[in-house]
Scaffold this active site. Structure first.
Site, PDB file in Angstrom:
ATOM      1  N   TYR A 131       0.828  -1.223   0.000  1.00  0.00           N
ATOM      2  CA  TYR A 131       0.000   0.000   0.000  1.00  0.00           C
ATOM      3  C   TYR A 131       0.863   1.275   0.000  1.00  0.00           C
ATOM      4  CZ  TYR A 131      -3.232   3.476   2.130  1.00  0.00           C
ATOM      5  OH  TYR A 131      -3.956   4.592   2.434  1.00  0.00           O
ATOM      6  N   TYR A 168       4.527  -5.909  17.153  1.00  0.00           N
ATOM      7  CA  TYR A 168       4.681  -5.114  15.925  1.00  0.00           C
ATOM      8  C   TYR A 168       5.428  -3.817  16.235  1.00  0.00           C
ATOM      9  CZ  TYR A 168       3.440  -1.740  12.321  1.00  0.00           C
ATOM     10  OH  TYR A 168       3.500  -0.755  11.371  1.00  0.00           O
ATOM     11  N   LEU A 209      -9.906   0.563   9.840  1.00  0.00           N
ATOM     12  CA  LEU A 209     -11.276   1.069   9.916  1.00  0.00           C
ATOM     13  C   LEU A 209     -11.834   1.536   8.569  1.00  0.00           C
ATOM     14  CD1 LEU A 209     -13.717   1.881  11.658  1.00  0.00           C
ATOM     15  CD2 LEU A 209     -12.608   4.103  12.004  1.00  0.00           C
ATOM     16  N   ASN A 257      -2.282   7.111  11.395  1.00  0.00           N
ATOM     17  CA  ASN A 257      -3.204   6.233  10.652  1.00  0.00           C
ATOM     18  C   ASN A 257      -3.244   6.606   9.167  1.00  0.00           C
ATOM     19  OD1 ASN A 257      -3.963   5.963  13.529  1.00  0.00           O
ATOM     20  ND2 ASN A 257      -5.392   4.497  12.660  1.00  0.00           N
ATOM     21  N   SER A 311       2.670  -5.995   9.318  1.00  0.00           N
ATOM     22  CA  SER A 311       2.146  -4.814  10.014  1.00  0.00           C
ATOM     23  C   SER A 311       0.770  -5.022  10.644  1.00  0.00           C
ATOM     24  CB  SER A 311       2.086  -3.630   9.042  1.00  0.00           C
ATOM     25  OG  SER A 311       1.237  -3.948   7.964  1.00  0.00           O
TER      26      SER A 311
HETATM   27  N1  UFG Z   1     -11.975   0.120  14.563  1.00  0.00           N
HETATM   28  C1  UFG Z   1     -13.311  -0.222  14.748  1.00  0.00           C
HETATM   29  N2  UFG Z   1     -13.828  -1.210  13.947  1.00  0.00           N
HETATM   30  C2  UFG Z   1     -13.090  -1.854  12.999  1.00  0.00           C
HETATM   31  C3  UFG Z   1     -11.735  -1.488  12.815  1.00  0.00           C
HETATM   32  C4  UFG Z   1     -11.204  -0.489  13.627  1.00  0.00           C
HETATM   33  O1  UFG Z   1     -13.995   0.332  15.605  1.00  0.00           O
HETATM   34  O2  UFG Z   1     -13.622  -2.746  12.329  1.00  0.00           O
HETATM   35  C5  UFG Z   1     -11.411   1.191  15.392  1.00  0.00           C
HETATM   36  C6  UFG Z   1     -10.207   0.747  16.193  1.00  0.00           C
HETATM   37  O3  UFG Z   1     -10.611   0.213  17.423  1.00  0.00           O
HETATM   38  C7  UFG Z   1      -9.440   2.058  16.326  1.00  0.00           C
HETATM   39  C8  UFG Z   1      -9.770   2.816  15.058  1.00  0.00           C
HETATM   40  O4  UFG Z   1     -10.948   2.191  14.527  1.00  0.00           O
HETATM   41  O5  UFG Z   1      -9.938   2.766  17.407  1.00  0.00           O
HETATM   42  C9  UFG Z   1      -8.690   2.738  14.014  1.00  0.00           C
HETATM   43  O6  UFG Z   1      -8.322   1.380  13.852  1.00  0.00           O
HETATM   44  P1  UFG Z   1      -7.355   0.879  12.699  1.00  0.00           P
HETATM   45  O7  UFG Z   1      -7.257  -0.621  12.834  1.00  0.00           O
HETATM   46  O8  UFG Z   1      -7.792   1.436  11.406  1.00  0.00           O
HETATM   47  O9  UFG Z   1      -5.975   1.558  13.062  1.00  0.00           O
HETATM   48  P2  UFG Z   1      -5.139   1.503  14.425  1.00  0.00           P
HETATM   49  O10 UFG Z   1      -5.306   2.845  15.066  1.00  0.00           O
HETATM   50  O11 UFG Z   1      -5.429   0.335  15.260  1.00  0.00           O
HETATM   51  O12 UFG Z   1      -3.713   1.236  13.843  1.00  0.00           O
HETATM   52  C10 UFG Z   1      -2.841   2.238  13.460  1.00  0.00           C
HETATM   53  C11 UFG Z   1      -1.908   1.696  12.379  1.00  0.00           C
HETATM   54  C12 UFG Z   1      -1.056   0.599  12.966  1.00  0.00           C
HETATM   55  C13 UFG Z   1      -0.333   1.134  14.177  1.00  0.00           C
HETATM   56  C14 UFG Z   1      -1.328   1.675  15.176  1.00  0.00           C
HETATM   57  C15 UFG Z   1      -0.648   2.305  16.349  1.00  0.00           C
HETATM   58  O13 UFG Z   1      -2.647   1.198  11.293  1.00  0.00           O
HETATM   59  O14 UFG Z   1      -0.115   0.179  12.007  1.00  0.00           O
HETATM   60  O15 UFG Z   1      -2.114   2.677  14.568  1.00  0.00           O
HETATM   61  O16 UFG Z   1      -1.360   2.013  17.518  1.00  0.00           O
HETATM   62  F1  UFG Z   1       0.332   0.124  14.786  1.00  0.00           F
END
Ligand code: UFG
Length: 326
Positions: A11, A143, A190, A172, A79
């Site tokens: 990506y 990670y 998300l 993000n 990742s």
């Molecule tokens: N979320 C939902 N539903 C979903 C997916 C995500 O409610 O189906 C929420 C998560 O709980 C979070 C937010 O949406 O609060 C964002 O989630 P993502 O999975 O999109 O991203 P993250 O914040 O978990 O992850 C990002 C980067 C990672 C990095 C992390 C650091 O993508 O690579 O931040 O904590 F490790």
């Protein structure tokens, strides 16, 4: 410059490779296609398929058109936070061992510059928001720990061997660059998940917790457009200095809650996007927002696409483009 882009079929790597080609650089993409896609390698880039730890030395040693490489942009990595908790061995070998092999190959062949994809996950649960680069680094999953270990290795290589290095800590990443975007076999992020609902590929989206200490009870994140991220990589190449290792956070500096993301996606797609409240996801901090002041001061980086509707709109166009191909 003659540049090697590891993970350039993934990506962020493919978007950056496309920007580098457009800027006139000579680009070689090295990718094992374990999660990347051959058709995501931009036109105009050379492609070397294989395991980074095994072939980086050969590729760098070969050079391009009889000359050595001027730099490496290192995106290739595993990742997935959840996977890293369940199978840490994949992250210590796939991220750390591989990156050490790359550093050794760079040293052996005198490659002077490195820009590395680091992550906000190196900080863990923040004590203060927005997060600055001098915040404590206490990753809460393998990670983030693996990326932090690589940052440490890069710092010591820069000091001892004179490499000009920059680690960019992404918050993000979202959005798309034309036909280059997020295409994961296992999607956990998300915005792509929400857009899969809008595209009719899922029934609903789970909101992981609505009782967080945030204004609307859902988690707040800092969404940075992948084109802005790519711009930072080009600036980092120019600003990297021999013997120094710069570390910079990359975010838009604004936080959006999960509910705000859902609303933006509904507005962009015109789909109602049903949402179901689910339990909190392990390891999620309530709020992650970057201070990108250091990147602005040192690199002259200013994110241009900070509007959530713009970010989601680009991701939605990409989703529709992919659907038109099947
Ligand atoms: N979320 C939902 N539903 C979903 C997916 C995500 O409610 O189906 C929420 C998560 O709980 C979070 C937010 O949406 O609060 C964002 O989630 P993502 O999975 O999109 O991203 P993250 O914040 O978990 O992850 C990002 C980067 C990672 C990095 C992390 C650091 O993508 O690579 O931040 O904590 F490790």
């Amino acid at each position: 410059m003659r540049l090697l882009v590891t993970g350039g079929a993934g990506y962020v790597g493919s978007v950056c490779a496309a920007h580098l080609v457009d800027a006139g650089h000579t680009v070689t993409v090295l990718d094992d296609l374990s999660t990347g896609h051959r058709d995501a390698v931009p036109d105009g880039a050379r492609f070397a398929e294989g395991d980074l730890a095994q072939i980086a030395g050969d590729v760098l040693g070969e050079g391009v058109d009889g000359a050595g490489y001027d730099g490496v942009l290192h995106f290739a990595a595993r990742s997935l936070v959840g996977e890293s908790v369940a199978r840490p061995e994949l992250y210590w070998s796939g991220n750390v061992v591989t990156s050490l092999a790359l550093l050794e190959a760079m040293r052996a062949h005198g490659v002077p510059r490195l820009v590395f994809s680091s992550t906000a996950a190196t900080y863990g649960e923040p004590e203060q928001v927005p997060i600055r680069e001098d915040a404590p680094t206490r990753p809460t999953n393998p990670y983030g720990a693996s990326k932090l270990a690589i940052d440490h290795a890069i710092g010591s290589y820069a000091r001892a061997h004179g490499i000009a290095a920059v680690s960019l800590r992404y918050f993000n990443v979202a959005g798309a660059h034309g036909r280059f975007g997020e295409r994961h076999a296992v999607e956990t992020h998300l915005i792509p998940i929400v857009l899969q609902v809008a595209a009719g590929q899922r029934e609903s989206v789970s909101v992981y917790g609505d009782d967080w200490p945030t204004p609307d009870g859902t988690c707040v994140r800092d969404y940075v457009h992948v084109d802005d991220l790519a711009a930072a990589h080009l600036l980092a190449l120019d600003h990297a200095r021999p013997g120094e290792h710069g570390i910079y956070n990359l975010g838009s500096g604004a936080g959006f809650s999960v509910r705000e993301v859902l609303e933006a996606c509904r507005a962009v797609t015109g789909h109602p996007i049903p949402a179901v409240t689910a339990p909190r996801r392990d390891g999620d901090p309530a709020v992650l927002v970057a201070s990108s002041e250091a990147a602005t001061a040192a690199l002259g980086w200013r994110p241009q696409h900070t509007d959530l509707a713009r970010i989601v709109g680009d991701a939605w166009r990409f989703t529709q483009h992919r659907l038109s191909l099947v």
